[in-house]
Design a protein around this motif. Structure first.
Motif, short mmCIF file in Angstrom:
data_model
loop_
_atom_site.label_atom_id
_atom_site.label_comp_id
_atom_site.label_asym_id
_atom_site.label_seq_id
_atom_site.Cartn_x
_atom_site.Cartn_y
_atom_site.Cartn_z
N LEU A 282 59.20 -8.45 50.57
CA LEU A 282 59.52 -9.65 51.35
C LEU A 282 58.55 -9.82 52.52
CD1 LEU A 282 61.37 -12.04 52.06
CD2 LEU A 282 62.74 -10.42 53.38
N VAL A 283 58.32 -8.75 53.25
CA VAL A 283 57.41 -8.85 54.39
C VAL A 283 55.99 -9.15 53.91
CG1 VAL A 283 56.37 -7.55 56.31
CG2 VAL A 283 58.83 -7.47 55.93
N GLY A 284 55.59 -8.58 52.78
CA GLY A 284 54.27 -8.91 52.23
C GLY A 284 54.16 -10.40 51.92
N ALA A 285 55.23 -10.97 51.36
CA ALA A 285 55.25 -12.40 51.06
C ALA A 285 55.18 -13.23 52.34
CB ALA A 285 56.50 -12.75 50.26
N ILE A 286 55.92 -12.82 53.36
CA ILE A 286 55.92 -13.56 54.62
C ILE A 286 54.55 -13.51 55.28
CG2 ILE A 286 56.83 -13.56 56.99
CD1 ILE A 286 59.53 -12.59 55.73
N ILE A 287 53.94 -12.34 55.30
CA ILE A 287 52.62 -12.20 55.93
C ILE A 287 51.59 -13.06 55.20
CG2 ILE A 287 50.73 -10.60 56.44
CD1 ILE A 287 52.91 -8.40 56.73
N PHE A 288 51.57 -12.99 53.86
CA PHE A 288 50.61 -13.79 53.11
C PHE A 288 50.86 -15.27 53.34
CE2 PHE A 288 49.35 -16.41 49.56
CZ PHE A 288 48.00 -16.13 49.50
N HIS A 289 52.12 -15.70 53.26
CA HIS A 289 52.47 -17.11 53.42
C HIS A 289 52.04 -17.62 54.80
CE1 HIS A 289 54.69 -20.59 51.91
NE2 HIS A 289 55.08 -20.78 53.15
N ALA A 290 52.25 -16.80 55.83
CA ALA A 290 51.88 -17.21 57.18
C ALA A 290 50.36 -17.33 57.33
CB ALA A 290 52.43 -16.21 58.19
N PHE A 291 49.62 -16.31 56.92
CA PHE A 291 48.16 -16.35 57.07
C PHE A 291 47.55 -17.45 56.20
CE2 PHE A 291 47.96 -11.62 58.39
CZ PHE A 291 48.17 -11.96 59.71
N ASN A 292 48.06 -17.60 54.98
CA ASN A 292 47.52 -18.63 54.11
C ASN A 292 47.88 -20.02 54.63
OD1 ASN A 292 45.99 -19.15 51.66
ND2 ASN A 292 47.88 -20.08 50.90
N GLY A 293 49.04 -20.15 55.25
CA GLY A 293 49.40 -21.42 55.88
C GLY A 293 48.44 -21.80 56.99
N LEU A 294 48.04 -20.81 57.79
CA LEU A 294 47.05 -21.07 58.83
C LEU A 294 45.71 -21.47 58.22
CD1 LEU A 294 47.88 -18.15 61.28
CD2 LEU A 294 48.42 -20.58 61.56
N ARG A 295 45.35 -20.84 57.10
CA ARG A 295 44.12 -21.21 56.40
C ARG A 295 44.19 -22.67 55.93
NH1 ARG A 295 41.99 -21.64 51.17
NH2 ARG A 295 44.07 -21.40 50.32
N THR B 294 36.73 -27.29 54.55
CA THR B 294 36.51 -27.29 53.09
C THR B 294 35.23 -26.56 52.73
OG1 THR B 294 35.52 -29.49 53.25
CG2 THR B 294 37.84 -29.37 52.64
N LYS B 295 34.24 -26.63 53.62
CA LYS B 295 32.98 -25.93 53.37
C LYS B 295 33.16 -24.41 53.39
CE LYS B 295 28.35 -25.49 55.31
NZ LYS B 295 27.47 -25.84 56.42
N HIS B 296 34.07 -23.94 54.24
CA HIS B 296 34.26 -22.50 54.44
C HIS B 296 35.55 -21.98 53.83
CE1 HIS B 296 30.83 -22.38 57.12
NE2 HIS B 296 31.31 -23.42 57.76
N HIS B 297 36.12 -22.70 52.88
CA HIS B 297 37.44 -22.32 52.34
C HIS B 297 37.43 -20.94 51.67
CE1 HIS B 297 37.03 -23.04 47.96
NE2 HIS B 297 36.06 -23.85 48.36
N LYS B 298 36.34 -20.58 51.00
CA LYS B 298 36.30 -19.25 50.36
C LYS B 298 36.26 -18.14 51.40
CE LYS B 298 34.41 -20.41 45.86
NZ LYS B 298 33.36 -20.17 44.89
N MET C 106 42.66 -21.69 43.28
CA MET C 106 43.88 -22.01 42.58
C MET C 106 44.92 -20.91 42.77
SD MET C 106 44.57 -22.66 38.58
CE MET C 106 45.28 -21.15 38.02
N TRP C 107 44.50 -19.64 42.74
CA TRP C 107 45.47 -18.55 42.85
C TRP C 107 46.13 -18.50 44.22
CZ3 TRP C 107 47.54 -17.07 38.68
CH2 TRP C 107 46.80 -17.04 37.49
N SER C 108 45.39 -18.87 45.26
CA SER C 108 46.02 -18.90 46.58
C SER C 108 47.07 -20.00 46.64
CB SER C 108 44.98 -19.08 47.69
OG SER C 108 44.39 -20.36 47.62
N LEU D 48 37.41 -18.35 54.41
CA LEU D 48 38.74 -18.31 55.03
C LEU D 48 39.73 -17.56 54.15
CD1 LEU D 48 38.93 -21.98 56.38
CD2 LEU D 48 38.73 -19.89 57.74
N LEU D 49 39.63 -17.75 52.84
CA LEU D 49 40.52 -17.03 51.93
C LEU D 49 40.26 -15.52 52.00
CD1 LEU D 49 42.71 -16.89 49.78
CD2 LEU D 49 40.93 -17.26 48.06
N TRP D 50 39.01 -15.12 52.04
CA TRP D 50 38.71 -13.70 52.17
C TRP D 50 39.23 -13.16 53.50
CZ3 TRP D 50 38.01 -10.62 48.39
CH2 TRP D 50 37.42 -11.08 47.21
N GLY D 51 39.15 -13.96 54.55
CA GLY D 51 39.70 -13.56 55.84
C GLY D 51 41.21 -13.36 55.76
N VAL D 52 41.89 -14.27 55.07
CA VAL D 52 43.34 -14.14 54.87
C VAL D 52 43.65 -12.85 54.13
CG1 VAL D 52 45.29 -15.08 53.54
CG2 VAL D 52 43.91 -16.59 54.97
#
Length: 111
Positions: free
Chosen positions: A54-67, A78-82, A1-3, A84-88
């Motif tokens: 701002l750059v922190g927001a952009i980096i997170f948004h980009a990596f999380n978007g790929l996730r 969906t099986k590996h979503h956690k 939920m937090w992501s 993937l989140l740790w990878g992000v």
């Protein structure tokens, strides 16, 4: 939920930055002096810290978007979503730390 929440917040922050960026860039056509004055206000330590955010927001948004893309289009997403989140988060920390150190060194007179 937090992501999910962080993805929406970073998206809004990026949108607001782009809106301000378009508006202040448009000033160059109206008045080059006004444009120079606005750009001059951006060259201070507070804005340097804001740029880090701002750059922190952009980096997170980009990596999380790929996730999110992987979760949506990869059968095992969906099986590996956690994982993937740790990878992000790990990628975000590494890239963000590298940027932050370099940017603040340059902003505060380092080499």
């Amino acid at each position: 939920m937090w992501s999910w929440v962080a993805h929406r917040i970073t998206g809004v922050v990026i949108f607001l930055f782009l809106l301000v960026h378009v508006l202040d860039t448009a000033l160059v056509r109206v008045s080059p002096e006004a444009y120079d004055a606005v750009i001059g206000t951006y060259k201070n330590p507070v804005m340097a810290v804001g740029e880090v955010g701002l750059v922190g927001a952009i980096i997170f948004h980009a990596f999380n978007g790929l996730r999110i893309i992987l979760i949506d289009f990869w059968k095992g997403g969906t099986k590996h979503h956690k994982g993937l989140l740790w990878g992000v988060l790990v990628l975000w920390i590494v890239v963000f730390a590298g940027f932050t150190i370099r940017h603040l060194m340059l902003a505060f007179g380092g080499h």
